[in-house]
Design a protein around this motif. Structure first.
Motif, PDB file in Angstrom:
ATOM      1  N   VAL A  99      29.525  45.857  45.870  1.00  0.00           N
ATOM      2  CA  VAL A  99      28.404  44.732  45.804  1.00  0.00           C
ATOM      3  C   VAL A  99      28.420  44.080  44.385  1.00  0.00           C
ATOM      4  O   VAL A  99      28.690  42.902  44.102  1.00  0.00           O
ATOM      5  N   LYS A 100      28.207  44.946  43.424  1.00  0.00           N
ATOM      6  CA  LYS A 100      27.951  44.308  42.092  1.00  0.00           C
ATOM      7  C   LYS A 100      29.421  43.903  41.671  1.00  0.00           C
ATOM      8  O   LYS A 100      29.248  42.890  40.865  1.00  0.00           O
ATOM      9  N   ASP A 101      30.298  44.608  41.726  1.00  0.00           N
ATOM     10  CA  ASP A 101      31.496  44.121  41.206  1.00  0.00           C
ATOM     11  C   ASP A 101      31.871  42.773  41.830  1.00  0.00           C
ATOM     12  O   ASP A 101      32.514  41.896  41.257  1.00  0.00           O
ATOM     13  N   GLU A 102      31.726  42.791  43.155  1.00  0.00           N
ATOM     14  CA  GLU A 102      32.097  41.402  43.813  1.00  0.00           C
ATOM     15  C   GLU A 102      31.136  40.161  43.394  1.00  0.00           C
ATOM     16  O   GLU A 102      31.661  39.337  43.172  1.00  0.00           O
ATOM     17  N   GLN A 103      29.870  40.586  42.945  1.00  0.00           N
ATOM     18  CA  GLN A 103      29.045  39.520  42.514  1.00  0.00           C
ATOM     19  C   GLN A 103      29.520  38.961  41.187  1.00  0.00           C
ATOM     20  O   GLN A 103      29.469  37.925  40.694  1.00  0.00           O
ATOM     21  N   GLY A 104      30.004  40.178  40.415  1.00  0.00           N
ATOM     22  CA  GLY A 104      30.417  39.919  38.891  1.00  0.00           C
ATOM     23  C   GLY A 104      31.694  38.925  38.872  1.00  0.00           C
ATOM     24  O   GLY A 104      32.008  38.242  38.199  1.00  0.00           O
ATOM     25  N   GLU A 105      32.431  39.108  40.252  1.00  0.00           N
ATOM     26  CA  GLU A 105      33.696  38.130  40.187  1.00  0.00           C
ATOM     27  C   GLU A 105      33.424  36.939  40.378  1.00  0.00           C
ATOM     28  O   GLU A 105      34.319  35.983  40.117  1.00  0.00           O
ATOM     29  N   GLN A 106      32.265  36.454  41.353  1.00  0.00           N
ATOM     30  CA  GLN A 106      31.973  35.276  41.674  1.00  0.00           C
ATOM     31  C   GLN A 106      31.363  34.419  40.595  1.00  0.00           C
ATOM     32  O   GLN A 106      31.398  33.326  40.591  1.00  0.00           O
ATOM     33  N   GLU A 107      30.926  35.106  39.516  1.00  0.00           N
ATOM     34  CA  GLU A 107      30.352  34.259  38.509  1.00  0.00           C
ATOM     35  C   GLU A 107      31.201  33.718  37.494  1.00  0.00           C
ATOM     36  O   GLU A 107      32.258  33.828  37.235  1.00  0.00           O
TER      37      GLU A 107
END
Length: 107
Positions: A99-107
């Motif tokens: 989830v953290k990695d996915e959020q990092g990619e969206q930023e």
């Protein structure tokens, strides 16, 4: 001379049903003997006292048939674990990382 007795409790819980039975047993009674004397297995037909893990106030006792109870102690009968706690923590950590990695990619 009268036999000396002690007051103890025996506890077992399922997700939908719990039972604590207070009883008086002779001094020198083991955890396993107290569990059998409580007749708690009559409330939980699937419960095999001879094969169940047991503890006193949250501390597991490796040999319940040998552990002698003291006044006021509570025998806790433990259910088998459905999942390994270490494996559950690993899965939860992996999910949080994803989830953290996915959020990092969206930023």
């Amino acid at each position: 001379m009268a036999e000396r007795t002690i007051a103890v409790e025996v506890a077992y819980a399922l997700a939908h049903k719990q039972k604590i039975i207070s009883l008086t047993v002779p001094e020198g009674t083991s955890m396993l003997e107290a569990a059998k004397l409580s007749r708690i297995a009559e409330h939980f037909p699937e419960l095999d006292l001879d094969a169940s893990a047991m503890g006193v106030f949250g501390k597991t006792v490796p040999k319940p048939a040998e552990r002698i109870l003291a006044q006021g102690e509570r025998v806790e009968i433990y259910r088998p674990l459905i999942a390994d706690p270490k494996e559950v923590r690993k899965q939860r950590a992996a999910k949080a990382k994803a989830v953290k990695d996915e959020q990092g990619e969206q930023e």
